[in-house]
Scaffold this motif. Structure first.
Motif, mmCIF file in Angstrom:
data_model
loop_
_atom_site.group_PDB
_atom_site.id
_atom_site.type_symbol
_atom_site.label_atom_id
_atom_site.label_comp_id
_atom_site.label_asym_id
_atom_site.label_seq_id
_atom_site.Cartn_x
_atom_site.Cartn_y
_atom_site.Cartn_z
ATOM 1 N N LEU A 1 0.838 -1.199 0.000
ATOM 2 C CA LEU A 1 0.000 0.000 0.000
ATOM 3 C C LEU A 1 0.873 1.250 0.000
ATOM 4 O O LEU A 1 0.658 2.183 -0.774
ATOM 5 C CB LEU A 1 -0.903 -0.015 1.233
ATOM 6 C CG LEU A 1 -1.794 1.204 1.440
ATOM 7 C CD1 LEU A 1 -2.730 1.397 0.260
ATOM 8 C CD2 LEU A 1 -2.570 1.067 2.739
ATOM 9 N N GLU A 2 1.880 1.237 0.837
ATOM 10 C CA GLU A 2 2.803 2.366 0.924
ATOM 11 C C GLU A 2 3.490 2.617 -0.420
ATOM 12 O O GLU A 2 3.532 3.739 -0.918
ATOM 13 C CB GLU A 2 3.859 2.082 2.018
ATOM 14 C CG GLU A 2 4.789 3.235 2.339
ATOM 15 C CD GLU A 2 4.096 4.368 3.061
ATOM 16 O OE1 GLU A 2 3.070 4.115 3.728
ATOM 17 O OE2 GLU A 2 4.577 5.509 2.944
ATOM 18 N N LEU B 1 -4.177 4.982 -3.988
ATOM 19 C CA LEU B 1 -4.077 3.715 -4.723
ATOM 20 C C LEU B 1 -5.200 3.598 -5.750
ATOM 21 O O LEU B 1 -4.958 3.309 -6.923
ATOM 22 C CB LEU B 1 -4.136 2.535 -3.744
ATOM 23 C CG LEU B 1 -4.009 1.146 -4.353
ATOM 24 C CD1 LEU B 1 -2.577 0.856 -4.752
ATOM 25 C CD2 LEU B 1 -4.529 0.074 -3.401
ATOM 26 N N PHE B 2 -6.432 3.843 -5.301
ATOM 27 C CA PHE B 2 -7.574 3.820 -6.217
ATOM 28 C C PHE B 2 -7.398 4.869 -7.304
ATOM 29 O O PHE B 2 -7.616 4.603 -8.490
ATOM 30 C CB PHE B 2 -8.879 4.070 -5.457
ATOM 31 C CG PHE B 2 -9.438 2.847 -4.780
ATOM 32 C CD1 PHE B 2 -9.831 1.747 -5.532
ATOM 33 C CD2 PHE B 2 -9.563 2.790 -3.408
ATOM 34 C CE1 PHE B 2 -10.336 0.611 -4.908
ATOM 35 C CE2 PHE B 2 -10.068 1.660 -2.774
ATOM 36 C CZ PHE B 2 -10.454 0.562 -3.528
ATOM 37 N N ALA B 3 -7.005 6.067 -6.908
ATOM 38 C CA ALA B 3 -6.856 7.152 -7.875
ATOM 39 C C ALA B 3 -5.872 6.767 -8.979
ATOM 40 O O ALA B 3 -6.130 6.979 -10.163
ATOM 41 C CB ALA B 3 -6.401 8.424 -7.174
ATOM 42 N N ALA C 1 -0.489 -9.797 -8.521
ATOM 43 C CA ALA C 1 -1.363 -10.433 -7.538
ATOM 44 C C ALA C 1 -1.460 -9.596 -6.269
ATOM 45 O O ALA C 1 -2.538 -9.459 -5.682
ATOM 46 C CB ALA C 1 -0.849 -11.829 -7.209
ATOM 47 N N ILE C 2 -0.340 -9.020 -5.830
ATOM 48 C CA ILE C 2 -0.365 -8.165 -4.642
ATOM 49 C C ILE C 2 -1.253 -6.960 -4.905
ATOM 50 O O ILE C 2 -2.108 -6.592 -4.096
ATOM 51 C CB ILE C 2 1.056 -7.683 -4.271
ATOM 52 C CG1 ILE C 2 2.026 -8.869 -4.167
ATOM 53 C CG2 ILE C 2 1.040 -6.903 -2.971
ATOM 54 C CD1 ILE C 2 3.465 -8.459 -3.925
ATOM 55 N N TYR C 3 -1.029 -6.356 -6.066
ATOM 56 C CA TYR C 3 -1.776 -5.153 -6.439
ATOM 57 C C TYR C 3 -3.278 -5.425 -6.482
ATOM 58 O O TYR C 3 -4.079 -4.686 -5.903
ATOM 59 C CB TYR C 3 -1.260 -4.677 -7.801
ATOM 60 C CG TYR C 3 -1.857 -3.405 -8.325
ATOM 61 C CD1 TYR C 3 -1.556 -2.179 -7.756
ATOM 62 C CD2 TYR C 3 -2.718 -3.425 -9.417
ATOM 63 C CE1 TYR C 3 -2.090 -1.010 -8.251
ATOM 64 C CE2 TYR C 3 -3.259 -2.257 -9.923
ATOM 65 C CZ TYR C 3 -2.941 -1.056 -9.339
ATOM 66 O OH TYR C 3 -3.478 0.105 -9.839
ATOM 67 N N GLU C 4 -3.642 -6.527 -7.128
ATOM 68 C CA GLU C 4 -5.062 -6.859 -7.243
ATOM 69 C C GLU C 4 -5.665 -7.192 -5.889
ATOM 70 O O GLU C 4 -6.796 -6.803 -5.586
ATOM 71 C CB GLU C 4 -5.242 -8.050 -8.203
ATOM 72 C CG GLU C 4 -4.916 -7.704 -9.630
ATOM 73 C CD GLU C 4 -5.153 -8.886 -10.567
ATOM 74 O OE1 GLU C 4 -4.551 -8.911 -11.649
ATOM 75 O OE2 GLU C 4 -5.947 -9.791 -10.201
ATOM 76 N N ASP C 5 -4.906 -7.924 -5.057
ATOM 77 C CA ASP C 5 -5.399 -8.274 -3.732
ATOM 78 C C ASP C 5 -5.675 -7.025 -2.915
ATOM 79 O O ASP C 5 -6.691 -6.918 -2.229
ATOM 80 C CB ASP C 5 -4.374 -9.172 -3.023
ATOM 81 C CG ASP C 5 -4.910 -9.717 -1.714
ATOM 82 O OD1 ASP C 5 -6.099 -10.103 -1.675
ATOM 83 O OD2 ASP C 5 -4.160 -9.748 -0.721
ATOM 84 N N LEU C 6 -4.779 -6.053 -2.996
ATOM 85 C CA LEU C 6 -4.957 -4.788 -2.300
ATOM 86 C C LEU C 6 -6.240 -4.095 -2.752
ATOM 87 O O LEU C 6 -7.097 -3.733 -1.942
ATOM 88 C CB LEU C 6 -3.771 -3.863 -2.597
ATOM 89 C CG LEU C 6 -2.666 -3.728 -1.556
ATOM 90 C CD1 LEU C 6 -1.713 -2.633 -1.972
ATOM 91 C CD2 LEU C 6 -3.234 -3.463 -0.184
#
Lengths: 217, 217
Positions: free
Chosen positions: A37-38, A123-125, A73-78
């Motif tokens: 996330l960071e 992150l969403f942005a 996978a990390i990105y999508e999981d987040l």
DNA sequence: CGTCAATTTGACCGGTTGGTCAAATTGCAT
DNA sequence: ATGCAATTTGACCAACCGGTCAAATTGACG
């Protein structure tokens, strides 16, 4: 044959038994999500590296890839893990409540998200900025349906004369734009506002703005 | 000793003479900026590659680096070159005009920028999202001064009772947030709005919103 | 303690990245 | 047309990237 089963292949070995997470798995997965996330929120997907995420999480890169199969996978999981949190405030918009107060409460909940979860907002942005390669399905699915339902509610309120006549969808979009801005464009807002806490003055300002916009006269 | 003077080292050979740009330089520099805008605005700085920009511009990578010394240099040139365009609408806010109409006109000019220059808007958005590593100086310099001046004007109007009492800085931030959103979050807005043109309905909606927010009753 | 699964690691790999360079080609003024 | 500067290119490089793997280490449990 794989002799070292990776945690992310859990469903493969599930069989008839529940898949329980080890204490270590719980801790490290949480650390990875926090680190990702960071890094993702500041560097974007393209600018982020596995080394940076692993370093931030206090793990080695191969160790990181023991818990997640890939960077994607990390990105999508987040993103998918955070989606519910992001939608909840709108879901809570209550048909039984007072229209103006309900919409103001929704705005405040969103502003609180910006204040307390700015990295998630960025992150969403970033994902939307790049054309939502991962979230597109959710946008045209759950989000569209939810917004459709709630904008109908808003327009019903408007038709009943309980709020000013407004476009329901545009009203929701305005609430998003005005609240997310304080998280996503944080550095610009602070540069312009100086020392004053952006969120305190924003809360007052947005309260007045939406009251004027929505109240019947 | 360098025997092939690169165009980007122009100041080195300027001497007492004006440095004139070749036709080819003008054309290729423009093509590079156009290509870089396309790539940077969608992929972000980290996700963009020189190969992608060169390909989009119809040049080879070494040829690209003949015109710009580095990836960063292209990025910075784009941002700083576009800054004036982005500030102009606010500069045009006229103390002599009608307060409500002036602010509405500013909002419309910003919305037009979002409609006609969405890639430029996303480029700025991406830069701010990452903490403005390149633009920070401009934010705390020119931008802060300009906003300070114009928000004083807005608050003078408010004190004179010619618009509703508002926080000048917050009002400007609201205009930014509400207009940029339609460019930066384009795919989300379109997913939510369906077939209708976002900018047409946004113009109507924002016009009403700001009229209600600003008008004295 | 033993033992087996879970976890961690260093060494490594092929591909890509930003960037360099010398040489080739092209454009242009005389 | 010739000569020089401007432009273009292929070949190349070191660093970094996402990801793999076998081996080593650690943790849990009887």
């Amino acid at each position: 044959m794989r002799r070292v089963p990776h945690p992310w292949a859990a469903h493969r070995r599930a069989g008839a038994f529940a898949v329980t997470e080890t204490r270590i798995q719980t801790r490290n997965r949480a650390a990875i999500r926090e680190a990702a996330l960071e890094v993702f929120s500041r560097q974007g997907f393209g600018g982020a590296t596995l080394d940076a995420i692993a370093g931030e999480a206090g793990l080695s890169k191969p160790n990181l890839l023991y818990y997640y199969p890939s960077k994607e996978a990390i990105y999508e999981d987040l993103l998918t893990g955070l989606l519910a949190t992001w939608l909840d405030p709108l879901i809570a918009l209550d048909p039984a409540g007072d229209p103006v107060e309900e919409l103001l409460a929704y705005m405040r909940r969103k502003l609180d998200l910006s204040r307390q979860m700015p990295r998630e907002s960025r992150l969403f942005a970033g994902e939307i900025l790049r054309g939502a390669p991962v979230m597109m399905g959710h946008l045209t699915g759950e989000l569209q349906r939810l917004v459709s339902e709630k904008s109908d509610l808003i327009e019903t309120w408007a038709a009943e004369g309980r709020i000013a006549p407004v476009d329901g969808r545009q009203t929701i979009i305005s609430i998003w734009a005005l609240t997310q801005h304080y998280a996503d464009f944080d550095v610009q807002v602070r540069a312009v506002l100086g020392d004053t806490d952006p969120f305190d003055s924003a809360a007052t300002h947005l309260d007045a703005l939406f009251r004027r916009m929505l109240s019947v006269r």
